[in-house]
Design a protein around this motif. Sequence first.
Motif, PDB file in Angstrom:
ATOM      1  N   LYS A  92       0.854  -1.182   0.000  1.00  0.00           N
ATOM      2  CA  LYS A  92       0.000   0.000   0.000  1.00  0.00           C
ATOM      3  C   LYS A  92       0.890   1.231   0.000  1.00  0.00           C
ATOM      4  CE  LYS A  92      -0.655   0.114   5.059  1.00  0.00           C
ATOM      5  NZ  LYS A  92      -1.662   0.155   6.147  1.00  0.00           N
ATOM      6  N   ASN A  93       0.339   2.316  -0.502  1.00  0.00           N
ATOM      7  CA  ASN A  93       1.111   3.547  -0.656  1.00  0.00           C
ATOM      8  C   ASN A  93       1.095   4.338   0.646  1.00  0.00           C
ATOM      9  OD1 ASN A  93       2.431   5.811  -1.585  1.00  0.00           O
ATOM     10  ND2 ASN A  93       0.707   6.578  -2.788  1.00  0.00           N
ATOM     11  N   GLN A 101      -0.329   1.614  -9.183  1.00  0.00           N
ATOM     12  CA  GLN A 101       0.836   0.745  -9.027  1.00  0.00           C
ATOM     13  C   GLN A 101       0.649  -0.245  -7.876  1.00  0.00           C
ATOM     14  OE1 GLN A 101       3.452   4.127  -8.734  1.00  0.00           O
ATOM     15  NE2 GLN A 101       4.411   3.708 -10.707  1.00  0.00           N
ATOM     16  N   ASP A 102      -0.301   0.029  -6.981  1.00  0.00           N
ATOM     17  CA  ASP A 102      -0.566  -0.877  -5.859  1.00  0.00           C
ATOM     18  C   ASP A 102      -1.046  -2.250  -6.329  1.00  0.00           C
ATOM     19  OD1 ASP A 102       0.020   1.179  -4.064  1.00  0.00           O
ATOM     20  OD2 ASP A 102      -2.042   1.908  -4.076  1.00  0.00           O
ATOM     21  N   TYR A 103      -1.574  -2.340  -7.548  1.00  0.00           N
ATOM     22  CA  TYR A 103      -2.086  -3.612  -8.053  1.00  0.00           C
ATOM     23  C   TYR A 103      -0.978  -4.653  -8.220  1.00  0.00           C
ATOM     24  CZ  TYR A 103      -6.883  -2.117  -9.117  1.00  0.00           C
ATOM     25  OH  TYR A 103      -8.193  -1.704  -9.024  1.00  0.00           O
ATOM     26  N   GLN A 133      -0.517 -16.993   0.039  1.00  0.00           N
ATOM     27  CA  GLN A 133      -1.569 -16.567   0.961  1.00  0.00           C
ATOM     28  C   GLN A 133      -0.966 -15.652   2.017  1.00  0.00           C
ATOM     29  OE1 GLN A 133      -3.789 -19.840   2.501  1.00  0.00           O
ATOM     30  NE2 GLN A 133      -5.199 -18.584   3.697  1.00  0.00           N
ATOM     31  N   SER A 134      -1.569 -14.466   2.187  1.00  0.00           N
ATOM     32  CA  SER A 134      -1.001 -13.486   3.109  1.00  0.00           C
ATOM     33  C   SER A 134      -2.106 -12.661   3.757  1.00  0.00           C
ATOM     34  CB  SER A 134      -0.047 -12.550   2.362  1.00  0.00           C
ATOM     35  OG  SER A 134       0.303 -11.436   3.164  1.00  0.00           O
ATOM     36  N   PRO A 135      -1.936 -12.303   5.033  1.00  0.00           N
ATOM     37  CA  PRO A 135      -2.923 -11.439   5.704  1.00  0.00           C
ATOM     38  C   PRO A 135      -3.040 -10.050   5.077  1.00  0.00           C
ATOM     39  CG  PRO A 135      -1.536 -12.553   7.323  1.00  0.00           C
ATOM     40  CD  PRO A 135      -0.924 -12.804   5.982  1.00  0.00           C
ATOM     41  N   ASN A 137      -4.972  -8.128  -0.760  1.00  0.00           N
ATOM     42  CA  ASN A 137      -6.213  -7.397  -1.029  1.00  0.00           C
ATOM     43  C   ASN A 137      -6.740  -7.824  -2.396  1.00  0.00           C
ATOM     44  OD1 ASN A 137      -8.286  -5.593  -1.479  1.00  0.00           O
ATOM     45  ND2 ASN A 137      -7.116  -3.771  -0.918  1.00  0.00           N
ATOM     46  N   GLU A 138      -7.818  -8.586  -2.393  1.00  0.00           N
ATOM     47  CA  GLU A 138      -8.380  -9.112  -3.636  1.00  0.00           C
ATOM     48  C   GLU A 138      -8.830  -7.997  -4.576  1.00  0.00           C
ATOM     49  OE1 GLU A 138      -9.898 -11.303  -6.723  1.00  0.00           O
ATOM     50  OE2 GLU A 138      -8.515 -11.921  -5.132  1.00  0.00           O
ATOM     51  N   GLU A 139      -9.212  -6.861  -4.023  1.00  0.00           N
ATOM     52  CA  GLU A 139      -9.670  -5.751  -4.862  1.00  0.00           C
ATOM     53  C   GLU A 139      -8.538  -5.159  -5.700  1.00  0.00           C
ATOM     54  OE1 GLU A 139     -11.599  -2.852  -2.472  1.00  0.00           O
ATOM     55  OE2 GLU A 139     -13.278  -4.169  -1.925  1.00  0.00           O
TER      56      GLU A 139
END
Length: 509
Positions: A281-282, A483-485, A497-499, A502-504
């Motif tokens: 995340k930014n 760029q977060d994608y 798999q990670s906590p 973010n699927e979105e």
Amino acid sequence: MRLLKDNIKIVHFSLLISCLNFLFFHYPFFKFIFNNVDCKSINGISIIICFVILMVVANAFAFFLILFLLRFVGKVILAFFFIASAIAVYFINTYGVIIDAEMMGNVLNTNYGEASGFFSIKLLLYIILLGVIPAILIIKAKIVNVTFKRFSVIALATLLFMLTVVFANSPNWLWVDKNSKVLGGLAMPWSYTVNLSLFFVHKHQENEKEILLPDATIKDNRKSVVVLVIGESARSENFSLYGYSKNTNPLLSKTPDVFHFNATSCATYTTAGVKCILEHKNTGDLYEILPNYLYRNGVEVVWRTTNWGEPPVHIKNYLNKEALMKDCKGDGCDYDEVLLNNLKEQIAASTKSKVLIVLHTSTSHGPEYSKKYPPQFETFKPVCNSVELAKCSNTELVNAYDNTICYTDYILSNVIEDLKQLKEYRSAMIFVSDHGESLGEKNLYMHGLPLSLAPKQQYDIPFIVWTSDNSLKQLKPDSPLSQDYVFHSVLNFLGIQSPVYNEELNIFK
């Protein structure tokens, strides 16, 4: 001397000290300028005049501020500046050094034995004549200060004057930017004061620990590889995949399963742009970046680069251009093709089921666009060969830049062809640029403007994806990606798999 006996107004004293600073310490500065501009051209003359004016006025203004705000302490600071500048200019004149942040680090790491080896009569003369004597005059001078109202008027008028001079010389900003490191390392007293601060900032950043993310889990043993190609200064506007009239993507346009998305960068300069690509995340914090995170959790990670500016990368296989060139043969090794050398073989040799390859390119970095690709890729002619981009026609400039996009197309196509041959792997190639580039629109060049002021050319970037299977999901066509994608899409494709996932922010099914 009358200077020691009579009172002298602070404005006159500041200007006098600035003129002495100019005469004593800036021969190397202007020697560099004269050697690197065309002194017979209007641009060259403009650069010289601009720097003469700014060097005297800006330093006088700085000295005026120091003296007004700090009084006697300000005089001590100016006295120190002259002594330190005398020492600095001695080493510049004698050894040809540049006083940058690295040099300041060398100074701080020099022990007494090493330092004493530099002592000479010449150094002593520099210190006495250019440093100590002016320092005594500064300390003993009887300065008459001004009222705060008068100070404010002088400060505002000086700032407006300097801004006028700077913007009047805007066509030469690119030349200044290209040579900023050298100019900054020769400007006294700011070379050692500013670069000393930068040294400590860099030292702090090196020692800063990244915030570790929660542990991740590899969900399956299916062989998967992602090649993440980080572009440099690539803007989507000049990719024919995005509708550009010139065919800058002759190979990718014919490659099945290549998809492109509208995207924007989070910044207009490399360090921030690359950080955004690699973080989950930014934020302004330094979180564990994608290659470090995956490497720590059992993924094979390789970083290949011809560029710089990434956050600290903590992996085993970090290969810069020098390392890549050791066993590379052919003319392409002098360009970004070196990133592809033995790439397929390195992936195939991995003993792990999950592989991430990061290729950090420099293909479209200005201002010397025409030197970023091999001669056979000079598809569009004529091209701009000058670092003073304003001197080139827009056609020449855009042609040179478009050729870098053609070369990028070639590199990405070769990555895809390599991945196609790795039949046992489920493969993906993701290309995303760190930021865009201005090519003379609104009289702006290259990049780096604050995002709030930057034109779209500096932040509209390509986001191009290829997969070996039909694994891209349908995304809303009118919603540009960020760029977060990248972070979350790579986790999804590799089956991690990670906590923090973010699927979105995932482009894959």
